[in-house]
Scaffold this motif. Sequence first.
Motif, short mmCIF file in Angstrom:
data_model
loop_
_atom_site.label_atom_id
_atom_site.label_comp_id
_atom_site.label_asym_id
_atom_site.label_seq_id
_atom_site.Cartn_x
_atom_site.Cartn_y
_atom_site.Cartn_z
N TYR A 181 -4.41 -4.08 -51.66
CA TYR A 181 -3.68 -3.35 -50.62
C TYR A 181 -4.03 -1.86 -50.71
O TYR A 181 -4.30 -1.34 -51.78
N TRP B 109 0.13 1.39 -48.37
CA TRP B 109 0.68 0.12 -47.88
C TRP B 109 2.17 0.22 -47.53
O TRP B 109 2.61 -0.28 -46.50
N ASN C 169 -6.21 -4.20 -42.89
CA ASN C 169 -4.93 -3.62 -42.49
C ASN C 169 -4.95 -2.97 -41.12
O ASN C 169 -4.19 -2.05 -40.84
#
Length: 98
Positions: free
Chosen positions: A8, A12, A66
């Motif tokens: 991540y 995040w 993402n």
Amino acid sequence: MPLDLTRYPDNWTDLAQKVKESAGWRCQCCRRACYKPGEKPKELTRSEWTGNILQVHHRNHQPEDNRLENLLAVCTICHLAMHARGNGNASPGQLSLW
């Protein structure tokens, strides 16, 4: 097995918060209203409130991807169901309610 945070981005928490706010703190699958941080009613047991926690799911099951169009705000119950179908990247027990 713990969540592999190396998959991540450093931002995040902020990114997930943005996705949840954009969804109006509702699950984008079942439309369940979910609790905002610090909003959990004290009179509820853990099993009563954990289903109403909003999480962020990666549509393509890749935590490294993402892009906002890949992120979906979902309640714990819907998130567990998505990963229970065997398509997810979660380890057994990782998304357990208890």
